[in-house]
Scaffold this motif. Structure first.
Motif: not given
Length: 259
Positions: A193-198, A212-223
């Motif tokens: 994913d482009a965001e993950s690569l960034m 090493p970057v095994d995963h990238v996590v995006k946070i969708e904030a609810t509060s």
């Protein structure tokens, strides 16, 4: 917008139902109540489920429920039909409102500054047995108003998020004695994913190519809520930010660069 337009579409037909099918005001009112109950459910009783669904799945769920409601209302000649049709429409709108609420949450410049200055944050997830898992992160960052962090050595965090995307992140500047609590749901991005690569490239540029970057996590904030230490709340007389910062430089035995 499509969800809200679809929900409002049958309202002008209520007078037609009264004239052609002898619907009573009480019957119409019951249909309105069914819609209202359906709308409230995802925002209260089903709020946890709504928050755990991804944005895409929530949108699909909303549109699917709206379609179901419209199909149920195609042949209206008895009051139980709009009753049955308006309930799923209401639930669909509830999911849509929950998504709209999330998009209204803004990562401010001060939040971004605190994250950069603090460097270290703490990410809380839920273990399979319900106990909390707390993991320190130095990779929390804001890009284009969105929160991300990298999985460099956090297999338990990723395992928990795959099962339950609920997440809370606390970040505090130890010298300013303030910070923020971010609650929301986590999305583990595909590696291509482009965001993950960034974010992965940023981690390697910042720390070195051997990280090493095994995963990238995006946070969708609810509060998002501010965190303030007692130094900001209870001190008498009140202390300003510069005084608090100076005090804690001394307590930690450090000096700002250039001082």
């Amino acid at each position: 917008m499509a969800s809200f337009a679809a929900a409002a579409a049958p309202i002008p037909l209520y007078n037609v139902y009264r004239a052609e099918d002898a619907f009573t005001n009480a019957g119409i009112s019951m249909a309105v109540v069914a819609y209202a109950f359906g709308t409230i459910a995802p925002l209260s009783m089903l709020g946890r489920l709504s928050n755990q669904l991804s944005s895409r799945l929530s949108a699909v769920t909303s549109l699917g429920l709206l379609l179901l409601g419209r199909l149920l209302s195609l042949n209206v000649h008895a009051v139980d039909i709009p009753l049955a049709g308006r309930l799923p429409v209401g639930v669909g709108i509830g999911f849509a409102k929950n998504e709209a609420r999330m998009y209204m949450i803004e990562i401010t410049a001060d939040m971004e500054a605190i994250i950069k200055q603090a460097i270290l944050s703490f990410v809380a997830t839920v273990n399979e047995d319900g106990t909390p898992n707390l993991s320190p992160k130095a990779s929390l960052t804001v890009t284009n108003g969105v929160l991300y962090f990298a999985d460099i050595a956090s297999p338990r965090t990723i395992l928990n998020l795959k099962r339950n995307p609920a997440v809370e992140i606390n970040v505090v500047d130890i010298f300013q004695r303030r910070g923020y609590r971010f609650k929301g749901r986590a999305l583990i991005l595909p590696p291509d994913d482009a965001e993950s690569l960034m974010i992965a490239n940023w981690v390697r540029e910042t720390n070195g190519p051997e990280y090493p970057v095994d995963h990238v996590v995006k946070i969708e904030a609810t509060s998002i809520t501010p965190l303030l230490s007692p130094a900001h709340v209870f001190a008498q007389p009140p202390r300003d930010q510069n005084e608090i910062r100076s005090t804690y430089y001394q307590k930690y035995g450090v000096k700002p660069i250039g001082a």
